[in-house]
Design an enzyme around this catalytic site. Structure first.
Site, PDB file in Angstrom:
ATOM      1  N   HIS A   1      -3.479   7.206   2.845  1.00 44.11           N
ATOM      2  CA  HIS A   1      -3.854   5.904   2.293  1.00 44.11           C
ATOM      3  C   HIS A   1      -5.264   5.565   2.777  1.00 44.11           C
ATOM      4  O   HIS A   1      -5.575   5.656   3.952  1.00 44.11           O
ATOM      5  CB  HIS A   1      -2.849   4.856   2.764  1.00 44.11           C
TER       6      HIS A   1
ATOM      7  N   ASN B   1     -10.006  -0.229   0.031  1.00 44.37           N
ATOM      8  CA  ASN B   1      -8.548  -0.116   0.031  1.00 44.37           C
ATOM      9  C   ASN B   1      -8.016  -0.640  -1.300  1.00 44.37           C
ATOM     10  O   ASN B   1      -8.114  -1.825  -1.589  1.00 44.37           O
ATOM     11  CB  ASN B   1      -8.010  -0.950   1.201  1.00 44.37           C
TER      12      ASN B   1
ATOM     13  N   CYS C   1       0.809  -1.226   0.000  1.00 42.65           N
ATOM     14  CA  CYS C   1       0.000   0.000   0.000  1.00 42.65           C
ATOM     15  C   CYS C   1       0.844   1.279   0.000  1.00 42.65           C
ATOM     16  O   CYS C   1       0.342   2.347  -0.333  1.00 42.65           O
ATOM     17  CB  CYS C   1      -0.947   0.006   1.194  1.00 42.65           C
TER      18      CYS C   1
HETATM   19  O1  UT7 Z   1      -3.649  -1.116   3.795  1.00 39.87           O
HETATM   20  C1  UT7 Z   1      -3.041  -1.320   5.036  1.00 39.87           C
HETATM   21  C2  UT7 Z   1      -3.484  -2.546   5.598  1.00 39.87           C
HETATM   22  N1  UT7 Z   1      -4.811  -2.666   6.114  1.00 39.87           N
HETATM   23  C3  UT7 Z   1      -5.359  -1.911   7.092  1.00 39.87           C
HETATM   24  O2  UT7 Z   1      -4.952  -0.843   7.401  1.00 39.87           O
HETATM   25  C4  UT7 Z   1      -6.531  -2.524   7.832  1.00 39.87           C
HETATM   26  C5  UT7 Z   1      -6.336  -2.374   9.310  1.00 39.87           C
HETATM   27  N2  UT7 Z   1      -7.348  -3.006  10.103  1.00 39.87           N
HETATM   28  C6  UT7 Z   1      -8.672  -2.689  10.088  1.00 39.87           C
HETATM   29  O3  UT7 Z   1      -9.090  -1.849   9.303  1.00 39.87           O
HETATM   30  C7  UT7 Z   1      -9.588  -3.324  11.098  1.00 39.87           C
HETATM   31  O4  UT7 Z   1      -8.817  -4.010  12.070  1.00 39.87           O
HETATM   32  C8  UT7 Z   1     -10.612  -4.313  10.472  1.00 39.87           C
HETATM   33  C9  UT7 Z   1     -11.626  -3.538   9.657  1.00 39.87           C
HETATM   34  C10 UT7 Z   1      -9.891  -5.340   9.600  1.00 39.87           C
HETATM   35  C11 UT7 Z   1     -11.368  -5.036  11.586  1.00 39.87           C
HETATM   36  O5  UT7 Z   1     -11.989  -4.088  12.445  1.00 39.87           O
HETATM   37  P1  UT7 Z   1     -11.878  -4.263  14.011  1.00 39.87           P
HETATM   38  O6  UT7 Z   1     -12.647  -3.170  14.628  1.00 39.87           O
HETATM   39  O7  UT7 Z   1     -10.405  -4.366  14.350  1.00 39.87           O
HETATM   40  O8  UT7 Z   1     -12.655  -5.622  14.266  1.00 39.87           O
HETATM   41  P2  UT7 Z   1     -12.135  -6.956  14.930  1.00 39.87           P
HETATM   42  O9  UT7 Z   1     -11.184  -7.656  14.029  1.00 39.87           O
HETATM   43  O10 UT7 Z   1     -11.690  -6.647  16.316  1.00 39.87           O
HETATM   44  O11 UT7 Z   1     -13.489  -7.801  14.990  1.00 39.87           O
HETATM   45  C12 UT7 Z   1     -14.581  -7.401  15.795  1.00 39.87           C
HETATM   46  C13 UT7 Z   1     -15.730  -8.362  15.588  1.00 39.87           C
HETATM   47  C14 UT7 Z   1     -15.335  -9.818  15.716  1.00 39.87           C
HETATM   48  O12 UT7 Z   1     -16.390 -10.515  16.365  1.00 39.87           O
HETATM   49  P3  UT7 Z   1     -16.278 -10.903  17.917  1.00 39.87           P
HETATM   50  O13 UT7 Z   1     -15.074 -11.768  18.023  1.00 39.87           O
HETATM   51  O14 UT7 Z   1     -16.132  -9.591  18.650  1.00 39.87           O
HETATM   52  O15 UT7 Z   1     -17.567 -11.604  18.159  1.00 39.87           O
HETATM   53  C15 UT7 Z   1     -15.234 -10.286  14.287  1.00 39.87           C
HETATM   54  O16 UT7 Z   1     -15.496 -11.660  14.147  1.00 39.87           O
HETATM   55  O17 UT7 Z   1     -16.276  -8.213  14.282  1.00 39.87           O
HETATM   56  C16 UT7 Z   1     -16.341  -9.489  13.627  1.00 39.87           C
HETATM   57  N3  UT7 Z   1     -16.137  -9.306  12.208  1.00 39.87           N
HETATM   58  C17 UT7 Z   1     -17.127  -9.120  11.321  1.00 39.87           C
HETATM   59  N4  UT7 Z   1     -18.480  -9.044  11.462  1.00 39.87           N
HETATM   60  C18 UT7 Z   1     -19.203  -8.811  10.351  1.00 39.87           C
HETATM   61  C19 UT7 Z   1     -14.947  -9.284  11.537  1.00 39.87           C
HETATM   62  N5  UT7 Z   1     -15.157  -9.068  10.235  1.00 39.87           N
HETATM   63  C20 UT7 Z   1     -16.505  -8.967  10.061  1.00 39.87           C
HETATM   64  C21 UT7 Z   1     -17.319  -8.734   8.935  1.00 39.87           C
HETATM   65  N6  UT7 Z   1     -18.666  -8.656   9.134  1.00 39.87           N
HETATM   66  N7  UT7 Z   1     -16.813  -8.544   7.704  1.00 39.87           N
END
Ligand code: UT7
Length: 329
Positions: free
Chosen positions: A254, A284, A113
């Protein structure tokens, strides 16, 4: 001392719009989760017939038209991509052939990225070195080919797009690309990778079965590093340029997650309006993200002649960096 300036920009996104609602039909997700956790509402996916170079070719043509230049005037083409058409030849050579840039030598850069900002720095230094006068820098990605439809954490984040900028030399001092700062930390590479399909784990039935040819990401960790490192890069580069964050008219970060952008904006104590956001439309798009956003910001009148503009990015490697431009056009 002469400057290296952006003579023209262009961008291209494929026609196919894929909404959060569309994704909810193939993975266990919903529009509410994706919108609130990421800010993304839809993304573009290229067709089966389109590869990264096809997106880059259109962006390149638009950037050349914007610069009022012919492809024959280019001395080099640099393409930042992590989803190039083939392992080799490089995507830059494919773009060269299509646009007819016969005098240009061609090379791809891999910094995920952050790739476009890394490529800008390389191109600027090449022009400064005196051997090249006009360089096309492209960020082109077909990220949809790297998505794991069994991993709802990551498959909802990415989209396909390309952007391009033509860099040239200007006699005017202290304008164009003023300062850049790039960094890498290879110790954290495992947090975001496509582990299969390269020489470490060549393509095999096992690689396919384990989905190792797709993006693997520890999202929360990546999120934290993205905020900390892009904020620090922004502060450091302002200091290096003798500027305060208030002196920047427009920030082009980004486009990964709107929560990352808001966290950086708050740490820099800047108003929301200064941060250009288009990730709701495209998700992204990796190396294409910053240049597509810059092109849209310029074409929509958000950036004006004389404005100081900061580009900042973070990606796999980890790699990250920022640069400040004084907009000349
Ligand atoms: O380009 C550079 C690289 N990429 C980035 O910069 C991305 C960086 N990371 C992020 O943007 C975020 O960490 C994510 C969007 C990937 C995830 O968001 P988060 O707030 O960190 O969520 P999480 O991984 O802590 O997950 C929270 C909950 C989980 O459920 P439980 O365990 O709390 O019950 C996940 O299973 O959300 C759940 N979850 C989803 N639910 C519905 C994860 N993905 C999804 C989904 N739909 N697509």
């Amino acid at each position: 001392m002469s400057s290296v300036v952006v003579a023209g920009t262009g961008s291209y996104v494929p026609d196919r719009v894929v909404t959060n609602e569309d994704l909810s039909k193939i993975v266990d997700t919903n529009d509410e989760w994706i919108s609130t956790r990421t800010g993304i509402r839809e993304r573009r996916f290229a067709s089966d017939e389109e590869a990264a170079s096809d997106l880059g070719i259109e962006a390149a043509r638009r950037a050349l038209a914007d610069a009022g230049m012919d492809a024959s005037e280019l001395d080099a083409i640099l393409v930042a991509t992590c989803s190039g058409d083939m392992i080799f030849p490089n995507t830059a050579s494919m773009i060269q052939h299509a646009i007819g840039a016969r005098q240009a030598f061609c090379l791809d850069l891999s910094a995920a990225c952050s790739g476009f900002i890394f490529a800008l720095k390389v191109a600027k230094d090449m022009i400064r070195g005196g051997s090249e006068r006009a360089i096309l820098v492209v960020g082109a990605e077909k990220m949809s080919t790297l998505l794991d439809w069994e991993d709802r954490d990551t498959c909802i984040l990415f989209g396909d797009a390309a952007g391009a900028a033509v860099l040239t030399l200007s006699d005017e001092p202290d304008t164009g690309l003023l300062v850049e700062q790039l960094a890498s930390d290879g110790s954290l590479g495992e947090l975001l990778s496509v582990p299969g399909g390269g020489s470490r784990a060549p393509m095999s039935e096992q690689v396919l079965a384990d989905r190792m040819h797709c993006i693997k990401m520890q999202g929360r960790e990546v999120f934290k590093h993205a905020v900390v490192n892009m904020t620090q890069a922004a502060l450091d580069i302002c200091e290096a340029a003798g500027l305060h964050p208030d002196d920047i008219a427009c920030y082009i970060p980004h486009q990964a997650n709107v929560r990352i952008l808001r966290a950086i904006q708050e740490r820099l104590e800047q108003p929301e309006e200064k941060f250009f956001v288009n990730l709701h439309k495209y998700g992204n798009t990796s190396a294409a993200s910053v240049i597509v956003a810059l092109d849209e910001a310029v074409k929509s009148g958000r950036i004006k002649t004389g404005d100081r503009v900061m580009l900042a990015a973070f990606g796999a490697g980890f790699t990250w960096g920022a640069c400040i431009l004084k907009w000349t056009r």
